[in-house]
Design a protein around this motif. Sequence first.
Motif, PDB file in Angstrom:
ATOM      1  N   MET A   1      -0.143 -20.201 -14.830  1.00  0.00           N
ATOM      2  CA  MET A   1      -1.216 -20.420 -14.148  1.00  0.00           C
ATOM      3  C   MET A   1      -2.085 -21.175 -15.178  1.00  0.00           C
ATOM      4  SD  MET A   1      -3.693 -17.942 -11.996  1.00  0.00           S
ATOM      5  CE  MET A   1      -3.549 -18.910 -10.452  1.00  0.00           C
ATOM      6  N   ALA A   2      -2.894 -22.285 -14.586  1.00  0.00           N
ATOM      7  CA  ALA A   2      -3.770 -23.125 -15.380  1.00  0.00           C
ATOM      8  C   ALA A   2      -4.824 -22.125 -16.033  1.00  0.00           C
ATOM      9  CB  ALA A   2      -4.222 -23.945 -14.514  1.00  0.00           C
ATOM     10  N   ASP A   3      -5.206 -22.445 -16.966  1.00  0.00           N
ATOM     11  CA  ASP A   3      -6.258 -21.920 -18.104  1.00  0.00           C
ATOM     12  C   ASP A   3      -7.758 -21.917 -17.311  1.00  0.00           C
ATOM     13  OD1 ASP A   3      -8.278 -21.155 -19.658  1.00  0.00           O
ATOM     14  OD2 ASP A   3      -7.629 -22.399 -21.293  1.00  0.00           O
ATOM     15  N   GLN A   4      -8.598 -20.857 -17.229  1.00  0.00           N
ATOM     16  CA  GLN A   4      -9.755 -20.797 -16.215  1.00  0.00           C
ATOM     17  C   GLN A   4     -10.699 -21.885 -16.588  1.00  0.00           C
ATOM     18  OE1 GLN A   4     -10.321 -18.950 -13.379  1.00  0.00           O
ATOM     19  NE2 GLN A   4      -8.149 -18.802 -13.663  1.00  0.00           N
ATOM     20  N   LYS A   5     -10.530 -22.305 -17.879  1.00  0.00           N
ATOM     21  CA  LYS A   5     -11.618 -23.405 -18.462  1.00  0.00           C
ATOM     22  C   LYS A   5     -11.236 -24.620 -17.569  1.00  0.00           C
ATOM     23  CE  LYS A   5     -11.445 -21.473 -22.903  1.00  0.00           C
ATOM     24  NZ  LYS A   5     -11.363 -21.404 -24.238  1.00  0.00           N
ATOM     25  N   GLU A   6     -10.294 -24.708 -17.056  1.00  0.00           N
ATOM     26  CA  GLU A   6      -9.646 -25.992 -16.347  1.00  0.00           C
ATOM     27  C   GLU A   6     -10.446 -26.144 -14.989  1.00  0.00           C
ATOM     28  OE1 GLU A   6      -5.652 -27.047 -16.300  1.00  0.00           O
ATOM     29  OE2 GLU A   6      -5.547 -26.123 -18.264  1.00  0.00           O
ATOM     30  N   PHE A   7     -11.011 -25.095 -14.517  1.00  0.00           N
ATOM     31  CA  PHE A   7     -11.657 -24.992 -12.985  1.00  0.00           C
ATOM     32  C   PHE A   7     -13.199 -24.879 -13.145  1.00  0.00           C
ATOM     33  CE2 PHE A   7      -7.617 -22.962 -12.535  1.00  0.00           C
ATOM     34  CZ  PHE A   7      -7.084 -23.398 -11.583  1.00  0.00           C
ATOM     35  N   THR A   8     -13.801 -25.387 -12.351  1.00  0.00           N
ATOM     36  CA  THR A   8     -15.202 -25.375 -11.904  1.00  0.00           C
ATOM     37  C   THR A   8     -15.431 -24.655 -10.828  1.00  0.00           C
ATOM     38  OG1 THR A   8     -15.325 -27.684 -12.633  1.00  0.00           O
ATOM     39  CG2 THR A   8     -17.229 -26.675 -11.417  1.00  0.00           C
ATOM     40  N   GLN A   9     -16.386 -23.327 -10.780  1.00  0.00           N
ATOM     41  CA  GLN A   9     -16.518 -22.504 -10.075  1.00  0.00           C
ATOM     42  C   GLN A   9     -17.837 -23.175  -9.057  1.00  0.00           C
ATOM     43  OE1 GLN A   9     -17.312 -18.743 -11.373  1.00  0.00           O
ATOM     44  NE2 GLN A   9     -17.391 -17.894  -9.254  1.00  0.00           N
ATOM     45  N   THR A  10     -17.684 -22.949  -7.877  1.00  0.00           N
ATOM     46  CA  THR A  10     -18.519 -23.395  -6.941  1.00  0.00           C
ATOM     47  C   THR A  10     -18.811 -22.528  -5.748  1.00  0.00           C
ATOM     48  OG1 THR A  10     -19.252 -25.413  -5.468  1.00  0.00           O
ATOM     49  CG2 THR A  10     -16.969 -24.683  -5.468  1.00  0.00           C
ATOM     50  N   GLN A  11     -19.770 -22.767  -4.960  1.00  0.00           N
ATOM     51  CA  GLN A  11     -20.023 -22.063  -3.758  1.00  0.00           C
ATOM     52  C   GLN A  11     -20.326 -23.044  -2.426  1.00  0.00           C
ATOM     53  OE1 GLN A  11     -23.605 -19.730  -4.240  1.00  0.00           O
ATOM     54  NE2 GLN A  11     -22.852 -18.059  -2.944  1.00  0.00           N
ATOM     55  N   ILE A  12     -19.674 -22.595  -1.419  1.00  0.00           N
ATOM     56  CA  ILE A  12     -19.730 -23.210  -0.208  1.00  0.00           C
ATOM     57  C   ILE A  12     -20.216 -22.480   0.964  1.00  0.00           C
ATOM     58  CG2 ILE A  12     -18.005 -24.946  -1.065  1.00  0.00           C
ATOM     59  CD1 ILE A  12     -16.040 -23.741   0.918  1.00  0.00           C
ATOM     60  N   ARG A  13     -20.762 -23.067   1.847  1.00  0.00           N
ATOM     61  CA  ARG A  13     -21.051 -22.352   3.045  1.00  0.00           C
ATOM     62  C   ARG A  13     -20.149 -22.565   4.326  1.00  0.00           C
ATOM     63  NH1 ARG A  13     -27.447 -22.755   3.167  1.00  0.00           N
ATOM     64  NH2 ARG A  13     -27.518 -23.004   0.890  1.00  0.00           N
ATOM     65  N   LEU A  14     -19.521 -21.774   4.920  1.00  0.00           N
ATOM     66  CA  LEU A  14     -18.766 -22.047   6.048  1.00  0.00           C
ATOM     67  C   LEU A  14     -19.154 -21.712   7.439  1.00  0.00           C
ATOM     68  CD1 LEU A  14     -15.070 -21.388   4.417  1.00  0.00           C
ATOM     69  CD2 LEU A  14     -16.356 -23.463   4.881  1.00  0.00           C
ATOM     70  N   PRO A  15     -19.166 -22.425   8.524  1.00  0.00           N
ATOM     71  CA  PRO A  15     -19.581 -21.627   9.861  1.00  0.00           C
ATOM     72  C   PRO A  15     -18.409 -20.464   9.906  1.00  0.00           C
ATOM     73  CG  PRO A  15     -19.282 -24.029  10.281  1.00  0.00           C
ATOM     74  CD  PRO A  15     -18.575 -23.583   8.537  1.00  0.00           C
ATOM     75  N   SER A  16     -19.053 -19.390  10.384  1.00  0.00           N
ATOM     76  CA  SER A  16     -18.256 -18.140  10.743  1.00  0.00           C
ATOM     77  C   SER A  16     -17.060 -18.409  11.374  1.00  0.00           C
ATOM     78  CB  SER A  16     -19.164 -16.886  11.353  1.00  0.00           C
ATOM     79  OG  SER A  16     -20.220 -16.739  10.658  1.00  0.00           O
ATOM     80  N   PRO A  17     -16.840 -18.966  12.606  1.00  0.00           N
ATOM     81  CA  PRO A  17     -15.538 -19.414  13.086  1.00  0.00           C
ATOM     82  C   PRO A  17     -14.672 -19.980  12.207  1.00  0.00           C
ATOM     83  CG  PRO A  17     -17.279 -19.881  14.405  1.00  0.00           C
ATOM     84  CD  PRO A  17     -17.863 -19.673  13.162  1.00  0.00           C
ATOM     85  N   LEU A  18     -14.932 -20.842  11.270  1.00  0.00           N
ATOM     86  CA  LEU A  18     -13.961 -21.628  10.475  1.00  0.00           C
ATOM     87  C   LEU A  18     -13.520 -20.556   9.314  1.00  0.00           C
ATOM     88  CD1 LEU A  18     -12.546 -24.020   9.414  1.00  0.00           C
ATOM     89  CD2 LEU A  18     -14.579 -24.635   8.360  1.00  0.00           C
ATOM     90  N   TYR A  19     -14.449 -19.703   8.898  1.00  0.00           N
ATOM     91  CA  TYR A  19     -14.184 -18.792   7.970  1.00  0.00           C
ATOM     92  C   TYR A  19     -13.181 -17.599   8.177  1.00  0.00           C
ATOM     93  CZ  TYR A  19     -14.410 -14.735   4.878  1.00  0.00           C
ATOM     94  OH  TYR A  19     -14.025 -13.538   3.944  1.00  0.00           O
ATOM     95  N   GLU A  20     -13.385 -17.345   9.525  1.00  0.00           N
ATOM     96  CA  GLU A  20     -12.285 -16.508  10.318  1.00  0.00           C
ATOM     97  C   GLU A  20     -10.901 -16.982  10.359  1.00  0.00           C
ATOM     98  OE1 GLU A  20     -12.638 -13.439  10.814  1.00  0.00           O
ATOM     99  OE2 GLU A  20     -14.780 -13.443   9.878  1.00  0.00           O
ATOM    100  N   GLU A  21     -10.972 -18.262  10.739  1.00  0.00           N
ATOM    101  CA  GLU A  21      -9.742 -19.291  10.837  1.00  0.00           C
ATOM    102  C   GLU A  21      -9.323 -19.406   9.531  1.00  0.00           C
ATOM    103  OE1 GLU A  21      -8.093 -23.406  12.990  1.00  0.00           O
ATOM    104  OE2 GLU A  21     -10.347 -22.683  12.963  1.00  0.00           O
ATOM    105  N   LEU A  22      -9.640 -19.727   8.476  1.00  0.00           N
ATOM    106  CA  LEU A  22      -9.304 -19.810   7.323  1.00  0.00           C
ATOM    107  C   LEU A  22      -8.678 -18.326   6.682  1.00  0.00           C
ATOM    108  CD1 LEU A  22     -11.734 -22.173   5.393  1.00  0.00           C
ATOM    109  CD2 LEU A  22      -9.122 -22.663   5.631  1.00  0.00           C
ATOM    110  N   LYS A  23      -9.509 -17.436   6.911  1.00  0.00           N
ATOM    111  CA  LYS A  23      -8.742 -16.018   6.620  1.00  0.00           C
ATOM    112  C   LYS A  23      -7.804 -15.400   7.163  1.00  0.00           C
ATOM    113  CE  LYS A  23      -9.739 -12.021   4.736  1.00  0.00           C
ATOM    114  NZ  LYS A  23      -8.374 -11.820   3.893  1.00  0.00           N
ATOM    115  N   GLU A  24      -7.370 -15.981   8.536  1.00  0.00           N
ATOM    116  CA  GLU A  24      -6.335 -15.797   8.919  1.00  0.00           C
ATOM    117  C   GLU A  24      -5.335 -16.501   8.667  1.00  0.00           C
ATOM    118  OE1 GLU A  24      -7.163 -16.281  13.680  1.00  0.00           O
ATOM    119  OE2 GLU A  24      -8.690 -14.813  13.252  1.00  0.00           O
TER     120      GLU A  24
END
Length: 69
Positions: A1-24
């Motif tokens: 697995m890649a070193d965590q230093k190689e990642f940028t943490q971000t936050q996004i907002r998703l419409p609830s139906p899209l979130y549910e679809e992605l979760k499934e």
Amino acid sequence: MADQKEFTQTQIRLPSPLYEELKESADRNFRSMNGELLYWIQVGLGRATQPLSAEETRRIVGEELDKRG
């Protein structure tokens, strides 16, 4: 697995139906939500390909079996 230093943490907002679809989708593919989001971003950028659907797989296997007689 890649070193965590190689990642940028971000936050996004998703419409609830899209979130549910992605979760499934993540559950079906045995991936975390983060992994699923990364996969679909890569598909969208042309860096990954979508797997074949079950119907496409059955069609291809059926055609190959028909060729063999």
